[in-house]
Design an enzyme around this catalytic site. Structure first.
Site, PDB file in Angstrom:
ATOM      1  N   GLU A 219      -7.891  -1.987   0.268  1.00 45.86           N
ATOM      2  CA  GLU A 219      -7.485  -2.199   1.697  1.00 45.86           C
ATOM      3  C   GLU A 219      -7.773  -3.572   2.465  1.00 45.86           C
ATOM      4  OE1 GLU A 219      -8.437   1.355   3.658  1.00 45.86           O
ATOM      5  OE2 GLU A 219      -7.201   2.616   2.258  1.00 45.86           O
TER       6      GLU A 219
ATOM      7  N   GLU B  70      -3.088   2.097  -8.438  1.00 53.69           N
ATOM      8  CA  GLU B  70      -2.302   1.731  -9.601  1.00 53.69           C
ATOM      9  C   GLU B  70      -1.780   0.447  -9.705  1.00 53.69           C
ATOM     10  OE1 GLU B  70      -1.898   3.951  -7.121  1.00 53.69           O
ATOM     11  OE2 GLU B  70      -0.755   5.759  -7.640  1.00 53.69           O
TER      12      GLU B  70
ATOM     13  N   CYS C  89      -2.582  -0.837  -3.746  1.00 56.70           N
ATOM     14  CA  CYS C  89      -2.881   0.676  -4.345  1.00 56.70           C
ATOM     15  C   CYS C  89      -3.762   0.569  -5.559  1.00 56.70           C
ATOM     16  CB  CYS C  89      -1.764   1.457  -4.553  1.00 56.70           C
ATOM     17  SG  CYS C  89      -0.905   2.240  -3.213  1.00 56.70           S
TER      18      CYS C  89
ATOM     19  N   ASN D 130      -7.963   1.252  -5.119  1.00 57.67           N
ATOM     20  CA  ASN D 130      -7.235   0.750  -3.660  1.00 57.67           C
ATOM     21  C   ASN D 130      -8.171  -0.329  -3.026  1.00 57.67           C
ATOM     22  OD1 ASN D 130      -8.762   3.058  -3.135  1.00 57.67           O
ATOM     23  ND2 ASN D 130      -7.366   3.185  -1.388  1.00 57.67           N
TER      24      ASN D 130
HETATM   25  N1  THU Z   1      -3.349   4.863  -2.416  1.00 57.08           N
HETATM   26  C1  THU Z   1      -3.415   4.667  -3.713  1.00 57.08           C
HETATM   27  O1  THU Z   1      -4.148   3.629  -3.947  1.00 57.08           O
HETATM   28  N2  THU Z   1      -2.731   5.328  -4.646  1.00 57.08           N
HETATM   29  C2  THU Z   1      -1.970   6.306  -4.468  1.00 57.08           C
HETATM   30  O2  THU Z   1      -1.497   6.754  -5.249  1.00 57.08           O
HETATM   31  C3  THU Z   1      -1.916   6.722  -3.102  1.00 57.08           C
HETATM   32  C4  THU Z   1      -2.192   5.966  -1.975  1.00 57.08           C
HETATM   33  C5  THU Z   1      -4.066   4.172  -1.210  1.00 57.08           C
HETATM   34  C6  THU Z   1      -3.517   3.326  -0.221  1.00 57.08           C
HETATM   35  C7  THU Z   1      -4.310   3.483   1.000  1.00 57.08           C
HETATM   36  O3  THU Z   1      -5.464   2.436   0.401  1.00 57.08           O
HETATM   37  C8  THU Z   1      -4.989   4.837   0.725  1.00 57.08           C
HETATM   38  O4  THU Z   1      -4.774   5.293  -0.562  1.00 57.08           O
HETATM   39  C9  THU Z   1      -4.506   5.838   1.713  1.00 57.08           C
HETATM   40  O5  THU Z   1      -2.955   5.723   1.815  1.00 57.08           O
END
Ligand code: THU
Length: 130
Positions: free
Chosen positions: A41, A52, A50, A39
């Protein structure tokens, strides 16, 4: 499991200064290659991406379009599960029975399918004219 190792390794590179929730994802494509993502941000929170999405982008950039299996790992108390948007993104390149592995850092791994994570989802058939 090699997918677990790959996802744990890339998770360490996640940029998550706002949530402090680092996530790693690893895809095995149809050819057997592994693609990873973490991820990323952003100070403008909705602009974050994310893990994925990163792994899918790496697979597509390499010319592959089929997910054979995908594993997601994070450091929370409960095993992480893909958000709704990521379920939709995964399903674009998977079939209903494609395995999605949900992992924690201890190596506890649960297997589910994308069809079970996204039942009755919006798919290509819905675009067809009546
Ligand atoms: N997040 C992911 O990268 N993948 C997931 O399956 C769940 C959430 C990330 C998004 C954000 O940067 C952090 O987790 C908190 O929500």
């Amino acid at each position: 499991m090699d997918l677990f190792k790959a996802a744990v390794a890339v998770r360490k590179k996640a940029y998550a200064p706002y949530s402090n929730f680092q996530v790693g994802a690893a895809i095995r494509s149809a050819s057997g290659k592994i693609y990873v993502g973490c991820n990323v941000e952003n100070v403008a929170y909705p602009e974050g991406t994310c893990a994925e999405a990163g792994a899918i982008a790496a697979m597509i950039a390499d010319g592959e379009t089929e997910i054979s299996e995908i594993l997601v790992v994070a450091g929370g108390a409960a095993k992480v599960s893909p958000c709704g948007g990521c379920r939709q993104k995964i399903s674009e390149f998977a079939s209903a029975d494609t395995p999605v592995y949900l992992a924690d850092l201890d190596g506890d791994i649960e297997k589910i399918t994308i069809g079970n994570l996204l039942p009755a989802g919006f798919d290509k058939e819905h675009l067809e004219a009546k």
